[in-house]
Design a protein around this motif. Structure first.
Motif, mmCIF file in Angstrom:
data_model
loop_
_atom_site.group_PDB
_atom_site.id
_atom_site.type_symbol
_atom_site.label_atom_id
_atom_site.label_comp_id
_atom_site.label_asym_id
_atom_site.label_seq_id
_atom_site.Cartn_x
_atom_site.Cartn_y
_atom_site.Cartn_z
ATOM 1 N N THR A 60 34.020 40.349 40.779
ATOM 2 C CA THR A 60 34.580 39.224 40.038
ATOM 3 C C THR A 60 33.504 38.525 39.212
ATOM 4 O O THR A 60 32.444 38.160 39.721
ATOM 5 C CB THR A 60 35.222 38.201 41.000
ATOM 6 O OG1 THR A 60 36.237 38.860 41.765
ATOM 7 C CG2 THR A 60 35.835 37.042 40.225
ATOM 8 N N THR A 117 43.471 31.212 40.783
ATOM 9 C CA THR A 117 44.033 30.605 41.978
ATOM 10 C C THR A 117 44.827 29.354 41.635
ATOM 11 O O THR A 117 44.562 28.675 40.641
ATOM 12 C CB THR A 117 42.923 30.249 42.998
ATOM 13 O OG1 THR A 117 43.521 29.741 44.192
ATOM 14 C CG2 THR A 117 41.986 29.194 42.441
ATOM 15 N N ILE A 143 36.809 36.675 47.546
ATOM 16 C CA ILE A 143 36.564 36.930 46.133
ATOM 17 C C ILE A 143 35.791 38.237 46.023
ATOM 18 O O ILE A 143 34.650 38.328 46.489
ATOM 19 C CB ILE A 143 35.772 35.775 45.493
ATOM 20 C CG1 ILE A 143 36.514 34.446 45.698
ATOM 21 C CG2 ILE A 143 35.521 36.035 44.013
ATOM 22 C CD1 ILE A 143 35.697 33.220 45.329
ATOM 23 N N ARG A 156 38.647 39.609 37.319
ATOM 24 C CA ARG A 156 38.951 38.186 37.176
ATOM 25 C C ARG A 156 39.667 37.708 38.440
ATOM 26 O O ARG A 156 40.305 38.497 39.151
ATOM 27 C CB ARG A 156 39.850 37.948 35.964
ATOM 28 C CG ARG A 156 39.114 37.943 34.640
ATOM 29 C CD ARG A 156 40.048 37.857 33.478
ATOM 30 N NE ARG A 156 39.351 37.510 32.244
ATOM 31 C CZ ARG A 156 39.750 37.864 31.032
ATOM 32 N NH1 ARG A 156 40.862 38.575 30.869
ATOM 33 N NH2 ARG A 156 39.060 37.500 29.975
ATOM 34 N N PHE A 157 39.585 36.389 38.648
ATOM 35 C CA PHE A 157 40.182 35.794 39.846
ATOM 36 C C PHE A 157 40.821 34.476 39.442
ATOM 37 O O PHE A 157 40.160 33.615 38.847
ATOM 38 C CB PHE A 157 39.073 35.556 40.882
ATOM 39 C CG PHE A 157 39.557 35.265 42.275
ATOM 40 C CD1 PHE A 157 39.713 36.283 43.198
ATOM 41 C CD2 PHE A 157 39.821 33.967 42.682
ATOM 42 C CE1 PHE A 157 40.125 36.015 44.498
ATOM 43 C CE2 PHE A 157 40.230 33.680 43.966
ATOM 44 C CZ PHE A 157 40.388 34.721 44.888
ATOM 45 N N ALA A 194 37.880 26.336 42.282
ATOM 46 C CA ALA A 194 36.791 26.998 41.552
ATOM 47 C C ALA A 194 35.449 26.366 41.899
ATOM 48 O O ALA A 194 34.450 27.071 42.117
ATOM 49 C CB ALA A 194 37.045 26.921 40.047
ATOM 50 N N TYR A 208 29.112 31.741 45.364
ATOM 51 C CA TYR A 208 29.525 32.865 44.534
ATOM 52 C C TYR A 208 28.914 32.767 43.144
ATOM 53 O O TYR A 208 28.829 31.682 42.558
ATOM 54 C CB TYR A 208 31.051 32.922 44.433
ATOM 55 C CG TYR A 208 31.696 33.478 45.677
ATOM 56 C CD1 TYR A 208 31.841 34.852 45.855
ATOM 57 C CD2 TYR A 208 32.133 32.636 46.690
ATOM 58 C CE1 TYR A 208 32.418 35.363 47.001
ATOM 59 C CE2 TYR A 208 32.711 33.139 47.847
ATOM 60 C CZ TYR A 208 32.849 34.505 47.996
ATOM 61 O OH TYR A 208 33.415 35.018 49.148
ATOM 62 N N HIS A 223 33.070 29.802 36.117
ATOM 63 C CA HIS A 223 34.259 29.146 36.644
ATOM 64 C C HIS A 223 34.841 28.176 35.623
ATOM 65 O O HIS A 223 34.126 27.590 34.799
ATOM 66 C CB HIS A 223 33.969 28.436 37.966
ATOM 67 C CG HIS A 223 33.095 27.227 37.876
ATOM 68 N ND1 HIS A 223 31.930 27.176 37.135
ATOM 69 C CD2 HIS A 223 33.210 25.989 38.451
ATOM 70 C CE1 HIS A 223 31.371 25.982 37.259
ATOM 71 N NE2 HIS A 223 32.132 25.237 38.037
ATOM 72 N N TYR A 260 36.322 33.138 37.257
ATOM 73 C CA TYR A 260 37.204 32.492 38.225
ATOM 74 C C TYR A 260 37.897 31.331 37.517
ATOM 75 O O TYR A 260 37.250 30.393 37.076
ATOM 76 C CB TYR A 260 36.365 31.967 39.400
ATOM 77 C CG TYR A 260 37.128 31.397 40.575
ATOM 78 C CD1 TYR A 260 38.042 30.355 40.435
ATOM 79 C CD2 TYR A 260 36.897 31.884 41.860
ATOM 80 C CE1 TYR A 260 38.709 29.826 41.526
ATOM 81 C CE2 TYR A 260 37.558 31.344 42.962
ATOM 82 C CZ TYR A 260 38.460 30.323 42.785
ATOM 83 O OH TYR A 260 39.121 29.788 43.864
ATOM 84 N N ALA A 304 34.354 27.456 45.292
ATOM 85 C CA ALA A 304 33.779 28.805 45.295
ATOM 86 C C ALA A 304 32.315 28.774 44.855
ATOM 87 O O ALA A 304 31.471 29.489 45.410
ATOM 88 C CB ALA A 304 34.589 29.716 44.383
ATOM 89 N N LEU A 356 29.559 33.185 39.729
ATOM 90 C CA LEU A 356 30.766 33.274 38.911
ATOM 91 C C LEU A 356 30.669 32.367 37.692
ATOM 92 O O LEU A 356 29.974 31.356 37.708
ATOM 93 C CB LEU A 356 31.994 32.816 39.716
ATOM 94 C CG LEU A 356 32.358 33.556 40.986
ATOM 95 C CD1 LEU A 356 33.298 32.691 41.815
ATOM 96 C CD2 LEU A 356 33.002 34.887 40.657
#
Length: 350
Positions: free
Chosen positions: A236, A69, A232, A66-67, A300, A308, A312, A239, A303, A310
């Motif tokens: 992952t 921010t 990232i 997981r990420f 997000a 990416y 989000h 996000y 990204a 992901l």
């Protein structure tokens, strides 16, 4: 969990953060402040080339990551021109309106790290001199900085060491009220940074090992569009950006709950992850509001634009008067902290 979250501590973290000037492009001092906080918790940190700060908590599952921010950079300005009368013309850093900073105290930081104070004013400020003082357009041509030094010419200013390209930051005027509000400039997004700092501290004190390896990025270029679109790890899958919830006419978000964003100017957020956050809120009696932000973008969404692959999502405390004199309440901070905490301990949305 609500007994563990200390909103007074979160408020003090916010107060410290907003008191450190950090317009996008000049964030080293505040990043160092956050870095020292994590180091005192015994956590290893690293910097990316853009100057952002990364912290990783290893999890039971190291194959799926997981990420999260939150961004520590703020709105601000830069010296565009030194005028012949010894005042400064500005260029904006980030998206705000000139009328939102008119009359504000500010600080000019030179390339040699000297600091000078000043006030942001209309050129036509005095009603005793300028008949059009109230009607003149608030824009980069009429807004200027009155420096708190004896300067009457361009040369006087240059002799102080001030030059084009110097950063200008706005006085936050932070205040915590007895009624539980905190009001200040730059709660976007230093309130969220403080929330991540506090939740990480709780996890560390409890000795909790998260189910999945989780990365935290304190980004430093969100206000100009590219704070969290790099660094990232390939593992992952989810996000989560923690950023302010915008309040205004037609908005569901308020200052007393956590805001979950369904869609912003970039489009819808991942439906499955959004539902997961909503279900966690219901299961844990976290008060939330689902909302859409029509003129908003997050780290997000940056990204996703960067390519990416992901899921989000975006959550955050409700912030009134965004990009101006902002305010939120301790209950919004509480509910946001609780949702972050329970999300980090939850199973991966699949």
């Amino acid at each position: 969990m609500s007994q563990k979250v200390n909103t007074n501590e979160i408020m003090e973290l916010i107060k410290d953060l907003v008191s450190i000037p950090s317009p996008s492009g000049n964030t080293e001092q505040v990043i160092r402040h956050v870095d020292e906080y994590f180091n005192k918790l015994g956590l290893e940190t690293q910097r990316n080339h853009k100057g952002g700060l990364l912290v990783t908590l290893s999890g039971e599952n190291n194959d799926r990551h997981r990420f999260l921010t939150a961004h520590v950079d703020t709105l601000g300005a830069m010296v565009k021109e030194i005028k012949s009368n010894g005042r400064l013309k500005l260029t904006m850093i980030g998206g705000f309106r000139w009328n939102h900073v008119e009359g504000e105290y500010c600080q000019i930081e030179t390339a040699e790290n000297k600091r000078f104070t000043g006030t942001i004013l209309m050129h036509q400020t005095s009603v005793h001199v300028y008949k059009e003082a109230g009607d003149a357009k608030r824009d980069e041509n009429n807004i200027e900085v009155r420096i708190d030094e004896r300067v009457k010419s361009e040369q006087d200013v240059k002799e102080l060491g001030i030059s084009v390209g110097d950063f200008v930051s706005f006085e936050p005027r932070v205040e915590i009220t007895e009624s539980g509000f905190i009001k200040s400039r730059h709660l976007d997004d230093k309130a969220s940074v403080a929330l991540l700092m506090h939740v990480i501290k709780l996890l560390k004190e409890e000795g909790i090992k998260l189910p999945f390896t989780t990365h935290f990025l304190i980004s430093n270029n969100e206000e100009i569009g590219y704070g969290g679109n790099s660094n990232i790890p390939s593992e992952t899958e989810e996000y989560l950006a923690v950023d302010m919830g915008a309040i205004g006419d037609g908005q569901a978000t308020d200052e007393f709950t956590v805001s979950i964003c369904a869609k912003d100017s970039s489009g819808p957020y991942h439906l499955g992850l959004r539902k997961h956050l909503e279900n966690l809120s219901k299961e844990n009696h976290i008060e939330y509001k689902m909302d859409i932000y029509p003129f908003y973008g997050s780290d997000a969404s940056a990204a996703i634009r960067a390519g990416y692959d992901l899921k989000h999502a975006l959550i955050g405390p409700g912030i009134d008067a965004s990009h101006a004199f902002e305010r939120t309440h301790e209950t919004s901070l509480l509910h946001t902290a609780r949702l972050i905490y329970h999300y980090l301990k939850s199973n991966m949305n699949s």
